[in-house]
Structure formats: C-alpha cells, structure tokens
Design a protein around this motif. Structure first.
Motif, PDB file in Angstrom:
ATOM      1  N   VAL A  79       0.718  -1.229   0.166  1.00  0.00           N
ATOM      2  CA  VAL A  79      -0.079  -0.021  -0.043  1.00  0.00           C
ATOM      3  C   VAL A  79       0.737   1.192   0.019  1.00  0.00           C
ATOM      4  N   ASP A 123      -5.115   3.283  -1.159  1.00  0.00           N
ATOM      5  CA  ASP A 123      -4.860   1.766  -1.377  1.00  0.00           C
ATOM      6  C   ASP A 123      -5.473   1.154  -0.198  1.00  0.00           C
ATOM      7  N   PHE A 182      -4.018  -1.712  -8.013  1.00  0.00           N
ATOM      8  CA  PHE A 182      -2.994  -1.158  -7.599  1.00  0.00           C
ATOM      9  C   PHE A 182      -1.977  -0.614  -8.714  1.00  0.00           C
TER      10      PHE A 182
END
Length: 233
Positions: free
Chosen positions: A27, A32, A88
């Motif tokens: 993250v 995130d 991501f």
C-alpha cells in the motif's frame, strides 16, 4: 526438498501472512488501504471466510480467519489478488507481481491460540512505530476495543467469552493488549504461519493428522541415531 502443500481445513482457525515481493510496499496511501480492505471484505463474503482479526502493514497483511470450505482461503486470496493488484498497478503505473508468491498460513487450535494470535496481529502497528494499536485505523483493534464497528470482522466465540457485555469484552481486550507478548511468543506464531506448521495441543495435532496425510510438525534434522544391539533388546 519439495514444498509442503498448504494445510487448509474447513471450520478451523488459520493465521495468514501475505507479504510484498522483496518486502516492497503493498500500500502507498490511505486510498490503497481502503481499496485493499474493500476487496478483502468482498472476497471473504463471496467465499464464506470469517475474518476475526487483521492488520494492513506497509509491506504485509496479517489475517486470522476461519474458512467454511477447504479451499475457501485460497479462493478468497486469489480473488483479493485479482481485484486489488490490478487496481494497484493501474493506479500507480506499474506492472507485474505485488506479492511474495503464495500467501502463508497455518491452522491453529482456537482454545489455545485464538486470543494470542489476535493480540499479536493487532500489536503490529505499535511494534513498527506506527502509533497506538487502538488508534491505528487499518486493523481490527479499534473494533475489539469498541472504538468502531468493523463490518469485516466476525467475532469468534473465544472473544465473546471475555465478558457478558460489550464493555466487559472491550475492557478485557484492552488489558490483553497492554499485557503484550514476548518476542519468543511472537516469533513462534510468525514461524508457524510462514512455515505452515499448525499450533495446538497433541490432541488437536492428532485430529489434523486424521484429516490430512501431510506432516504436522518438522522432522528432526540429521540422520537417525543408530541403535546399538544392546539397546534394541
């Protein structure tokens, strides 16, 4: 040496660890973290896995969970990976893997290890210098301390046994967190999950051995000791 198959059993408690490739961040920011937890919640619900405790750390994810089917953990983590990693990578303009191979996990006997693993998971932010565990927004500690209700969490019977009212359970849990754990205790739990060896009583390990042909503990290193003729008589 061939890699042991992962031991995953329906209806049993499991401690999971999923780490970033080369311990890189999984993250980057709060967006995130929100996306990871949203994907985890959906994946757990879809594959009928109860999440009892969790923490999102900068480069790894800890979970304490009970699957309703033998393949529930694998399916949940596969679904999590497909949804989260693609988002991501797109968001951060990257390609390739995010995780360090497959996730690691081991079954645990709830009567002997539930609370210890819950505590170890929720103490992670404090050990890493990220602040008070109860104030860390990316773990289940705030839920168990009564600071907020977390829809991701399904409290196990062992947690409910801490008190007859929410206040009693929250107070008891605060004391558990404040009591802390030793480094040896923490390392034992980490090694179990990373190496896939279950933790519990001899009776529990015997039960697992009846459900799976996989070894339940590492074999002694080195060659077997030779037995003299007078010892064998």
């Amino acid at each position: 040496m061939a890699r042991l198959p992962r031991l995953a059993l329906a209806g049993h408690l499991h401690h999971l660890i999923h780490r970033g490739h080369n311990l890189q961040p999984i993250v980057v920011d709060d967006d995130d973290r929100k996306a990871l937890l949203a994907a985890l919640q959906d994946s757990a619900a879809t594959h009928k896995v109860a999440i009892h405790a969790y923490v999102v750390m900068p480069n790894h994810l800890h979970l304490l969970a009970t699957p309703s089917t033998a393949d529930g953990l694998s399916r949940m983590m596969q679904a999590l990976g497909r949804r989260y990693v693609s988002a991501f990578n797109l968001r951060h303009g990257r390609m390739g893997t995010l995780w360090e191979g497959r996730f690691r996990a081991a079954p645990l006997e709830a009567d002997t290890h539930l609370l210890a693993v819950m505590r170890s998971i929720e103490l992670n932010p404090g050990r890493a210098g990220l602040g008070d565990p109860g104030e860390y927004p990316w773990s289940s500690a705030a839920h168990h301390l009564g600071h907020r209700r977390d829809p991701l969490i399904s409290d196990p019977p062992g947690f409910w046994a801490l008190g007859n009212t929410p206040f009693e359970r929250e107070l008891a849990w605060r004391r558990w967190l404040e009591e802390g754990e030793t480094e040896a205790e923490r390392q034992k739990l980490i090694d179990s999950a990373l190496k896939g060896w279950p933790l519990g009583s001899a009776r529990f390990l015997q039960l697992l051995s009846e459900l799976s042909e996989r070894p339940m503990s590492p074999r002694p290193r080195g060659r077997p000791r030779k037995v003299r003729a007078d010892e064998a008589s």
